[in-house]
Write an enzyme that holds these catalytic residues in place. Structure first.
Site, PDB file in Angstrom:
ATOM      1  N   GLY A  18      44.381  -1.765  22.991  1.00 40.62           N
ATOM      2  CA  GLY A  18      43.760  -2.567  23.662  1.00 40.62           C
ATOM      3  C   GLY A  18      43.482  -3.523  23.979  1.00 40.62           C
ATOM      4  O   GLY A  18      45.160  -4.234  23.935  1.00 40.62           O
ATOM      5  N   GLU A  19      43.296  -4.219  24.655  1.00 41.91           N
ATOM      6  CA  GLU A  19      43.316  -5.387  25.820  1.00 41.91           C
ATOM      7  C   GLU A  19      41.957  -6.289  26.094  1.00 41.91           C
ATOM      8  O   GLU A  19      40.871  -5.763  26.897  1.00 41.91           O
ATOM      9  CB  GLU A  19      43.858  -5.116  27.097  1.00 41.91           C
ATOM     10  CG  GLU A  19      44.369  -6.924  27.637  1.00 41.91           C
ATOM     11  CD  GLU A  19      45.335  -6.201  28.892  1.00 41.91           C
ATOM     12  OE1 GLU A  19      45.553  -7.543  29.319  1.00 41.91           O
ATOM     13  OE2 GLU A  19      46.300  -5.723  28.850  1.00 41.91           O
ATOM     14  N   GLY A  20      41.868  -7.714  25.659  1.00 39.30           N
ATOM     15  CA  GLY A  20      41.043  -8.447  26.014  1.00 39.30           C
ATOM     16  C   GLY A  20      41.447 -10.055  27.219  1.00 39.30           C
ATOM     17  O   GLY A  20      42.262  -9.506  27.621  1.00 39.30           O
ATOM     18  N   GLY A  21      40.611 -10.685  27.227  1.00 36.09           N
ATOM     19  CA  GLY A  21      40.770 -11.878  28.574  1.00 36.09           C
ATOM     20  C   GLY A  21      41.204 -12.674  27.563  1.00 36.09           C
ATOM     21  O   GLY A  21      42.672 -13.113  28.332  1.00 36.09           O
ATOM     22  N   VAL A  25      46.420  -6.176  21.439  1.00 36.11           N
ATOM     23  CA  VAL A  25      46.102  -5.022  20.141  1.00 36.11           C
ATOM     24  C   VAL A  25      46.858  -4.084  20.133  1.00 36.11           C
ATOM     25  O   VAL A  25      47.242  -3.446  21.539  1.00 36.11           O
ATOM     26  CB  VAL A  25      44.477  -4.800  20.229  1.00 36.11           C
ATOM     27  CG1 VAL A  25      44.661  -4.201  18.552  1.00 36.11           C
ATOM     28  CG2 VAL A  25      43.913  -6.200  19.859  1.00 36.11           C
ATOM     29  N   LYS A  40      47.142  -7.910  16.570  1.00 33.45           N
ATOM     30  CA  LYS A  40      47.051  -8.828  18.113  1.00 33.45           C
ATOM     31  C   LYS A  40      47.100 -10.188  18.047  1.00 33.45           C
ATOM     32  O   LYS A  40      47.908 -10.977  17.351  1.00 33.45           O
ATOM     33  CB  LYS A  40      44.832  -9.409  17.522  1.00 33.45           C
ATOM     34  CG  LYS A  40      44.362  -9.757  18.582  1.00 33.45           C
ATOM     35  CD  LYS A  40      43.373 -10.255  18.270  1.00 33.45           C
ATOM     36  CE  LYS A  40      42.255 -11.762  18.969  1.00 33.45           C
ATOM     37  NZ  LYS A  40      40.975 -11.017  18.503  1.00 33.45           N
ATOM     38  N   GLU A 144      35.334   6.557  13.146  1.00 34.14           N
ATOM     39  CA  GLU A 144      35.298   8.067  12.620  1.00 34.14           C
ATOM     40  C   GLU A 144      34.430   8.920  11.836  1.00 34.14           C
ATOM     41  O   GLU A 144      33.316   9.490  12.334  1.00 34.14           O
ATOM     42  CB  GLU A 144      36.695   8.663  12.789  1.00 34.14           C
ATOM     43  CG  GLU A 144      38.070   8.159  14.216  1.00 34.14           C
ATOM     44  CD  GLU A 144      39.355   9.632  13.213  1.00 34.14           C
ATOM     45  OE1 GLU A 144      39.182  10.004  11.874  1.00 34.14           O
ATOM     46  OE2 GLU A 144      40.149   9.706  14.325  1.00 34.14           O
TER      47      GLU A 144
END
Length: 670
Positions: A18-21, A25, A40, A144
């Protein structure tokens, strides 16, 4: 690329998930506990921004003491070189944003269930004096098992920290900002409720209530514009849910739900079973951003741009309600063919423009109409440090009101006294308006965090982020806690402490090393070796067999006895050291007999003479049943080969003939 990097000598990064601003992650393998965690990592471009780094690290401590099934657990925090990282539980599943993208709209009954779980997570945070400030679908995981997990408390704000009034930068995601957050004003728990309302809106409609081509424009819409009611976009949702969402996203915090418990109770009442199949609609990712607060100048520019973009020659006619509804429900701003409007759409936009101009003109006339009486401005008096009663009395004497908007722990001012105000002391405010104040909650009381099995640096980082410090550091041997990790602490985990306190720790030196003498194991049977070694607190190792052939049957009695050992006898070694041994294993084999030459002259000799020849050569003679005077015609040699045979081998006469009398024998001498 950070794949393969090991952080904290423990967490091996194996996959980016994952990636944010502000952060990335990774899925990581915890080599100590043999499990998967999520790590993170703050992006390197923010590593030099003290504000962002501080808020990033705050996430670990903001969540570390929260205990709720709907919040992602924080397990560790650390810094390695210029890498700032937080270790969290690894959750298998998707983000709520992914779920919305895949489904377009989420069936409202499921959305209500999700909303209850999100609100429960926020309620837990609020009860622990934590405001999330970045509630959005990208920060909400769906496991899940369809369980909600709220994560990313990276810009969470404890209610003991200063407000963000007059700050030069604000953090968050513009599409989910509360109006007060966008302005950089005071915020409280209701800012999270606003963001939750936006998330509920997006879940049941598949779209955001406010969108534009820049974060500032989006933030302005949060401040200025009213949203299209979600029921106008999705008429399958009940009116009660429509009302709940609109109440949650009221621009004035006072008109919103005052707590998550209230919204949870109403969500539970709204539950109804219904399935809806809608084509998914794509939305762009909404990154957490660092941006300037929205100012009056931004609002003025926005209004000026709206005026400039209004149609100038639109026909004047009444606007029907259904036309306005059709415009409000229009979602063409997300389509690729945006701008290719038909005549009907152009007509509707023109009519709306006329209405906006008319309303703007009326509003401007009201705003700029000369007033007979100019509002009186009052300077906020010195109320810092006063009790609530004293401050209220002083403000009222000046014609001002007082509103308590929060309480912060404070070791400078007595509990219940004023610690800050907005507007600040000395600033001017219109007479009759409210001065919002924060009161002191007294010296902040915390619970000592658990430091067990953290190393010294990690413990120090965690304590500093809580306003605590490391005290006395001792070390001792320990058979179970790895070397360098915390064995115990004082005060113990969970005990009440206050900011500035220090916590003493005891660090493990690992198992204590004791020494013993290696015994001599020579000629010991291998079955005795383990007991002998254990008696000296040594560890029996490998038993290697060395095989040997022998012609001596007595050697068989020495089988499996020690002939050598890996550690020298009499040497001082650490207890528990491993000792390998080599043992002998004999295999008996009969000796090869000595071969000697078979004598010649046996054939043609008498049996008597043959005996003498055979025995004289070292063989055994067997005359059979023949007479001594018989002449040997043939014989056999046992085990004979060519002209040799084992010494002492049996030679047997196998054929004879009678000895012939001599012709003309010589007369005997007298």
């Amino acid at each position: 690329m950070m794949i393969g990097t090991v952080l904290g000598n423990r967490y091996e990064l194996i996959e980016k998930i994952g990636e944010g601003g502000m952060a990335e992650v990774y899925k990581a393998k915890c080599n100590k506990l043999n499990r998967f965690d999520a790590v993170k990592i703050l992006k390197k471009e923010f590593s030099s921004d003290t504000l962002v780094v501080e808020k990033f690290k705050r996430e670990a401590t903001a969540v570390a003491n929260l205990s709720d099934n709907n919040i992602v657990n924080v397990l560790d925090v650390g810094t390695q070189d210029d890498i700032n990282y937080i270790v969290m539980e690894y959750v298998k599943g998707k983000t709520l944003k992914d779920v919305i993208r895949e489904n377009g709209k989420i069936p409202y009954t499921k959305a209500v269930g999700y909303g209850i779980e999100i609100a429960k997570a926020l309620d837990c945070a609020h009860r622990n004096n934590i405001i999330h400030r970045d509630v959005k679908p990208q920060n909400i995981l769906v496991t899940e098992d369809d369980i909600i997990k709220v994560t990313d408390f990276g810009i969470a704000k404890s209610t003991d920290s200063a407000t963000i009034t007059n700050t030069s930068k604000i953090l968050g995601s513009a599409h989910y900002f509360s109006p007060e957050q966008a302005k950089g004003n005071y915020i409280d728990y209701r800012t999270d409720i606003y963001s939750l309302g936006i998330v509920l809106y997006e879940m049941v409609t598949g779209r955001l209530p406010f969108d534009a081509d820049s974060p500032v424009s989006v933030a302005l819409k949060h401040i200025q514009e009213q949203p299209v009611p979600p029921i106008n976009i999705n008429d399958t949702i009940p009116e009660s849910l429509n009302s709940l969402i609109l109440k949650a996203i009221e621009k004035d915090p006072i008109k919103r739900y005052s707590s998550c418990k209230e919204i949870i109770n109403d969500l539970i009442k709204i539950k109804r079973n219904e399935n809806i199949d809608v084509t998914p609609k794509k939305q762009d990712d909404q990154f957490t951003r660092v941006m300037s607060p929205i100012t009056d100048e931004d609002i003025r520019k926005s209004n000026a741009n709206k005026e400039a973009n209004k149609p100038s020659n639109s026909p004047k006619k009444n606007i029907k309600d259904e036309e306005l509804e059709e415009y409000d429900d229009d979602d063409d701003y997300e389509d690729e063919d945006y701008g290719k409007s038909n005549k009907k759409k152009f007509l509707i936009l023109s009519l709306v423009g006329i209405l906006v101009i008319a309303l703007g003109a009326i509003g401007a006339a009201m705003v700029f109409k000369p007033s007979d009486k100019k509002a009186e401005s009052i300077e906020v008096p010195q109320i810092i440090g006063l009790s609530q009663e004293e401050a209220k009395k002083l403000l009222e004497s000046k014609g001002l009101k007082m509103e308590i908007v929060g309480e912060n722990p404070d070791d400078k001012y007595p509990e219940g006294s004023i610690v800050s105000s907005h507007p600040g002391v000395g600033e001017k405010i219109e007479k009759g308006k409210e001065v919002r104040v924060i009161i002191s909650g007294g010296v902040e009381k915390l619970k000592a965090p658990g430091l067990g099995e953290l190393d010294k640096n990690a413990a120090d980082t965690l304590l500093k982020s809580l306003g605590l410090s490391l005290g006395k550091i001792e070390s001792e041997y320990n058979d179970t806690v790895p070397s360098g990790k915390v064995i115990s602490q004082n005060p113990v985990e969970g005990k009440e402490v206050k900011k500035g306190d220090s916590i003493d720790i005891v660090i493990s030196k690992g198992p204590q090393i004791k020494y013993t003498t290696v015994p001599y194991l020579g000629e010991q049977h291998k079955s005795n070796v383990p007991n002998i070694l254990k008696g000296r607190k040594l560890t029996p190792g490998k038993v290697n067999e060395e095989r040997k052939v022998t012609n001596n049957r007595d050697d068989l009695n020495k089988n499996y006895t020690v002939i050598s050992q890996s550690l020298e006898a009499g040497k001082e070694v650490a207890e528990g050291s491993v000792v390998d041994v080599n043992v002998i294993v004999y295999e008996y084999k009969e000796p090869e007999p000595e071969l000697i030459n078979i004598p010649g002259g046996i054939k043609g000799a008498t049996v008597r003479d043959a005996r003498a020849i055979i025995e004289g050569a070292g063989f055994t003679f067997s005359p059979g049943s023949f007479k001594d005077d018989d002449v040997v015609k043939d014989y056999t040699v046992k085990n004979g080969k060519s002209n040799k045979a084992p010494k002492g081998a049996l030679i047997t006469i196998s054929g004879v003939e009678e000895k012939k009398p001599e012709e003309n024998p010589k007369p005997k001498q007298p």
